[in-house]
Each structure stands twice: as structure tokens, then as C-alpha cells.
Design a protein around this motif. Structure first.
Motif, PDB file in Angstrom:
ATOM      1  N   TYR A  68      -4.128   0.705   3.866  1.00 20.68           N
ATOM      2  CA  TYR A  68      -4.159   0.622   4.552  1.00 20.68           C
ATOM      3  C   TYR A  68      -3.209   1.408   5.720  1.00 20.68           C
ATOM      4  O   TYR A  68      -3.128   1.960   6.659  1.00 20.68           O
ATOM      5  N   ILE A  69      -2.078   1.934   5.637  1.00 22.91           N
ATOM      6  CA  ILE A  69      -0.755   2.850   5.639  1.00 22.91           C
ATOM      7  C   ILE A  69      -1.741   4.367   5.676  1.00 22.91           C
ATOM      8  O   ILE A  69      -2.017   5.123   6.910  1.00 22.91           O
ATOM      9  N   LEU A  70      -2.483   4.544   4.684  1.00 19.67           N
ATOM     10  CA  LEU A  70      -3.198   5.752   4.313  1.00 19.67           C
ATOM     11  C   LEU A  70      -4.192   6.211   5.593  1.00 19.67           C
ATOM     12  O   LEU A  70      -4.944   7.113   6.157  1.00 19.67           O
ATOM     13  N   ASP A  71      -4.672   4.977   5.718  1.00 12.67           N
ATOM     14  CA  ASP A  71      -5.985   5.072   7.155  1.00 12.67           C
ATOM     15  C   ASP A  71      -5.529   4.848   8.352  1.00 12.67           C
ATOM     16  O   ASP A  71      -6.629   5.281   9.262  1.00 12.67           O
ATOM     17  N   ARG A  72      -4.434   4.820   8.116  1.00 16.58           N
ATOM     18  CA  ARG A  72      -3.863   5.147   9.849  1.00 16.58           C
ATOM     19  C   ARG A  72      -2.605   6.008   9.929  1.00 16.58           C
ATOM     20  O   ARG A  72      -2.473   6.591  11.253  1.00 16.58           O
ATOM     21  N   VAL A  73      -1.470   6.588   8.390  1.00 19.58           N
ATOM     22  CA  VAL A  73      -0.599   7.678   8.237  1.00 19.58           C
ATOM     23  C   VAL A  73      -0.931   8.786   8.361  1.00 19.58           C
ATOM     24  O   VAL A  73      -1.299   8.789   6.705  1.00 19.58           O
ATOM     25  N   VAL A  74      -0.954   9.980   8.327  1.00 21.01           N
ATOM     26  CA  VAL A  74      -1.410  11.423   6.788  1.00 21.01           C
ATOM     27  C   VAL A  74       0.720  11.471   6.445  1.00 21.01           C
ATOM     28  O   VAL A  74       1.978  11.624   6.613  1.00 21.01           O
ATOM     29  N   LEU A  75       0.455  10.830   5.302  1.00 14.74           N
ATOM     30  CA  LEU A  75       1.440  10.921   4.884  1.00 14.74           C
ATOM     31  C   LEU A  75       1.161  11.181   3.163  1.00 14.74           C
ATOM     32  O   LEU A  75      -0.381  11.018   2.719  1.00 14.74           O
ATOM     33  N   ARG A  76       2.103  11.892   2.235  1.00 15.36           N
ATOM     34  CA  ARG A  76       1.797  12.242   1.002  1.00 15.36           C
ATOM     35  C   ARG A  76       2.473  11.145   0.083  1.00 15.36           C
ATOM     36  O   ARG A  76       4.022  11.279  -0.234  1.00 15.36           O
ATOM     37  N   PRO A  77       2.082   9.953  -0.602  1.00 13.64           N
ATOM     38  CA  PRO A  77       2.657   9.701  -1.637  1.00 13.64           C
ATOM     39  C   PRO A  77       3.102   9.722  -2.717  1.00 13.64           C
ATOM     40  O   PRO A  77       3.230  10.647  -3.365  1.00 13.64           O
ATOM     41  N   MET A  78       4.458   9.284  -3.150  1.00  9.73           N
ATOM     42  CA  MET A  78       5.303   9.769  -4.148  1.00  9.73           C
ATOM     43  C   MET A  78       5.483   8.467  -5.380  1.00  9.73           C
ATOM     44  O   MET A  78       6.373   7.637  -4.725  1.00  9.73           O
ATOM     45  N   ILE A  79       4.207   8.786  -6.029  1.00  7.02           N
ATOM     46  CA  ILE A  79       4.778   6.965  -7.811  1.00  7.02           C
ATOM     47  C   ILE A  79       5.788   7.550  -8.160  1.00  7.02           C
ATOM     48  O   ILE A  79       5.715   8.494  -9.005  1.00  7.02           O
ATOM     49  N   GLN A  80       6.526   6.278  -7.822  1.00 12.21           N
ATOM     50  CA  GLN A  80       7.350   6.369  -9.217  1.00 12.21           C
ATOM     51  C   GLN A  80       6.610   5.594 -10.055  1.00 12.21           C
ATOM     52  O   GLN A  80       6.080   4.316 -10.369  1.00 12.21           O
ATOM     53  N   ASP A  81       7.402   6.246 -11.752  1.00 10.39           N
ATOM     54  CA  ASP A  81       6.463   5.462 -13.050  1.00 10.39           C
ATOM     55  C   ASP A  81       6.821   4.045 -13.080  1.00 10.39           C
ATOM     56  O   ASP A  81       6.254   4.130 -14.079  1.00 10.39           O
ATOM     57  N   GLY A  82       8.301   4.334 -13.001  1.00 11.82           N
ATOM     58  CA  GLY A  82       9.084   2.738 -13.175  1.00 11.82           C
ATOM     59  C   GLY A  82       8.899   2.551 -15.336  1.00 11.82           C
ATOM     60  O   GLY A  82       9.496   1.169 -14.844  1.00 11.82           O
ATOM     61  N   VAL A  83       8.395   3.465 -15.915  1.00 12.37           N
ATOM     62  CA  VAL A  83       8.734   3.046 -16.869  1.00 12.37           C
ATOM     63  C   VAL A  83      10.068   3.377 -17.389  1.00 12.37           C
ATOM     64  O   VAL A  83      10.354   2.999 -18.504  1.00 12.37           O
ATOM     65  N   GLY A  84      11.218   3.780 -16.592  1.00 10.08           N
ATOM     66  CA  GLY A  84      12.972   3.725 -16.908  1.00 10.08           C
ATOM     67  C   GLY A  84      12.990   2.160 -17.089  1.00 10.08           C
ATOM     68  O   GLY A  84      14.311   1.748 -17.567  1.00 10.08           O
ATOM     69  N   VAL A  85      12.115   1.258 -16.424  1.00 10.30           N
ATOM     70  CA  VAL A  85      12.601  -0.521 -16.201  1.00 10.30           C
ATOM     71  C   VAL A  85      11.469  -0.856 -17.651  1.00 10.30           C
ATOM     72  O   VAL A  85      11.707  -1.790 -18.024  1.00 10.30           O
TER      73      VAL A  85
END
Length: 342
Positions: A222-239
């Protein structure tokens, strides 16, 4: 990188994690962690605090050179200051940034500058829709005023703007009203970021255990259909361990399918067994090499534009026994890899 993370649903942010964590992993895991070991460009986060205000050019040069020596050519400055009502608020927009940017430019490093960070984020986003909408508008107004008031985008080290707020599907993807709210807010920030720099801003995201993987993918679609951004995905492996990549897979596949530019943040710590997952009691340790190697194997084939570490400074740059050992092993690994590529 963070692990700023998914702990947020229980009140712990990346800011908290930095205060409770230890050194980064040792050994051959140094081929991990967001430094340049393949064709991918790597980077690291740096969270500035009040103490960084007094760092000299020589200190910045030493720290950044250490990162450069480890193959990193991008730095994500988490924020340029802390805003809010507490006595902890401060501003690094002048002298500190000048020193950092100048020294980074000399080394050929790019700096992504984080916008001012409002310290009330984690409590504010749990309020009513009306209160959250008002809060986001205040953030947008302050951030936009900052971007339009500074000349950093003309500095040779400037690599883009970073939005220092972490997005997850529980607070922002649970209703149409929240989706519209966060997309509208991000569009304001993105439009001005592009206006002032010519580049899309970056923003971190993570999987909240209080939502579903599909919600996270839907939110970002939904966001990327409307906004020009570069998401940064946290892998979340630490927890959550390596299984968290499964939770991220719907988001991952959606991004690949649409050909989106995105980055992967590799977490280098692990929460100690039995540690309480509550604010102020998060207890982490350096991840084991086997897990870190598994993360790197995933990262190499993930399709992200960058793999970003959290965080080389202060943990790797320290002149402790662990820090010295870490740098030596990492450099040894890099030399071995360079020999193989000849």
C-alpha cells in the motif's frame, strides 16, 4: 540493525538495545555485517548521542577510517538530534555534522543523514487515531522544516535522507485509517526529501509478533503504491532467530516481485536465554558464528541493494581486547577474499 526492532511491541527500541548490548561478533563472521564482501555495497548505522558533539575531526577520521578499512562505504546517521519534552533532547545539526561530513568526504564515504527524532514515538503511536495523526503531522512539519533549512545535500559526502522511525504492521497496518495515515505522512517526507536532495529517503521496517507476516507485506505494498521510498528490512534474528526470515518472506517476495529497491539490516546479537523482554531488562550477547554465517548466506541471495550492519561504532572501533581481535580477524578475512578474487 538494529534491534530497534520487533521488541518495540514490548517497549524496547534500537535506542534501548544500544545501551544494553555488547561487542559485535568475532571470528570469520566478519565477512558478515554489511561490509563489502561481494558485489553488494555495505554500510553501518551510527547512533549519535550528546557525547559525540565533542568529537574532534581526528576522532571522526579514526572511526570512519576504521569502518572504511573493514570495507564499508556507507554510514547511516540515525538522527541529527533528539526532540521532545525531556531534558535529554539535544541537537547535532551544526558543528558535529560538519566534522563528520568533512571527514567522510575525504574517505569517499557516503552519509545518509537521519532527520530529527522525536523521543515520544513508541508511546505516541499507541494512542488513538486522531492523536497519532496529530503527532505524525508535527513530526512531518519539523522534519520538512529541517530538510529545507540546511545545505547538507550539497555536501560531497551526502548520500540521502534517512527517516529515523521504525515501521511495523501492528501499529500502522491494522486498519485502513492507519494505512492512509502512515502513507500520507511518509509521502510528505519523501516528497520534500526528493525535492531537497533528488533521492528517495530510506526508512526501517520490522516484523511485529503482534501482527501477521501478510499484514506487513500488505502495509508496504500500500505504501509503495503511493510513496517513493527505500525500505530497510531488519532481519529480526537477534530476538526471533533465523525463523524470522520466514515471517519476512511475504514482504520479501512482494518487494522482489515489484522490483523495489530495498536494503537488508543484519542483526549481530542474540538475546540471552531467560532474558526478560521488557524495557530496561533486555539482555543481549554476541551471536554465535554459526548463526551469523547462516545470516550471511541468506543475505547474499536476498536481492537487497545493500546489506547494512548495526553497528560498527562503538563496538568494533573500541580498543578493547574484543575490538582489536574483531578488527584483526575481519581484515584477515578480507585479505583472504581479495587473494581469491585475483
Amino acid at each position: 540493525m538494529s534491534s530497534k526492532l520487533h521488541l518495540v511491541s514490548n517497549g524496547l527500541s534500537r535506542r534501548d538495545w544500544l545501551r544494553f548490548s555488547g561487542a559485535v561478533a568475532l571470528g570469520s563472521a566478519m565477512t558478515l555485517a554489511g561490509c563489502k564482501t561481494t558485489q553488494m555495497t555495505g554500510g553501518s548505522f551510527l547512533q549519535p548521542w550528546q557525547e559525540h558533539m565533542d568529537w574532534t575531526n581526528a576522532r571522526w577520521r579514526s572511526v570512519l577510517s576504521g569502518m572504511k578499512d573493514l570495507g564499508c562505504d556507507s554510514l547511516f546517521l540515525q538522527w541529527v538530534g533528539i526532540e521532545g519534552e525531556s531534558l535529554d533532547k539535544w541537537d547535532a545539526r551544526g558543528r558535529m555534522l560538519q566534522r563528520l561530513m568533512d571527514e567522510a568526504a575525504k574517505l569517499g564515504m557516503g552519509v545518509h543523514i537521519g532527520l530529527p527524532y522525536n523521543e515520544s514515538w513508541w508511546t505516541a503511536i499507541g494512542q488513538s487515531d486522531a492523536d497519532v495523526a496529530n503527532y505524525l503531522q508535527n513530526i512531518a512539519a519539523n522534519s520538512i522544516a529541517y530538510m529545507r533549512s540546511v545545505t547538507w545535500p550539497r555536501h560531497p559526502a551526502f548520500a540521502g535522507w534517512y527517516i529515523p522511525y521504525e515501521l511495523e504492521q501492528y501499529d500502522f497496518g491494522r486498519s485502513q485509517a492507519r494505512l492512509e495515515m502512515v502513507a500520507g505522512w511518509l509521502k510528505q517526507l519523501s516528497d520534500v526529501a526528493i525535492e531537497t536532495s533528488g533521492r528517495e529517503p530510506s526508512v526501517s521496517t520490522y516484523y511485529s509478533v503482534m501482527g501477521t507476516p501478510e499484514q506487513l507485506a500488505t502495509m508496504w505494498s500500500y505504501i509503495l503504491d503511493r510513496v517513493v521510498l527505500r525500505p530497510m528490512i531488519q532481519d529480526g534474528v537477534g530476538v526471533n532467530g533465523m525463523n524470522n526470515y520466514t515471517n519476512l518472506e511475504p514482504l520479501h517476495q512482494m518487494l522482489l516481485k515489484r522490483g523495489a529497491n530495498f536494503d537488508l539490516i543484519v542483526e549481530l546479537f542474540e538475546m540471552k536465554q531467560g532474558a526478560a523482554n521488557v524495557t530496561g531488562e533486555f539482555d543481549a550477547q554476541t551471536a554465535g558464528l554459526e548463526r551469523l554465517r547462516a545470516q550471511w548466506n541468506v543475505a547474499q541471495a536476498y536481492g537487497s541493494r545493500r546489506v547494512v550492519a548495526f553497528a560498527l561504532e562503538p563496538w568494533v572501533s573500541q580498543d578493547t581486547a574484543e575490538g582489536v581481535q574483531l578488527r584483526n580477524v575481519w581484515k584477515s578475512s578480507m585479505r583472504a577474499q581479495q587473494r581469491q578474487q585475483r
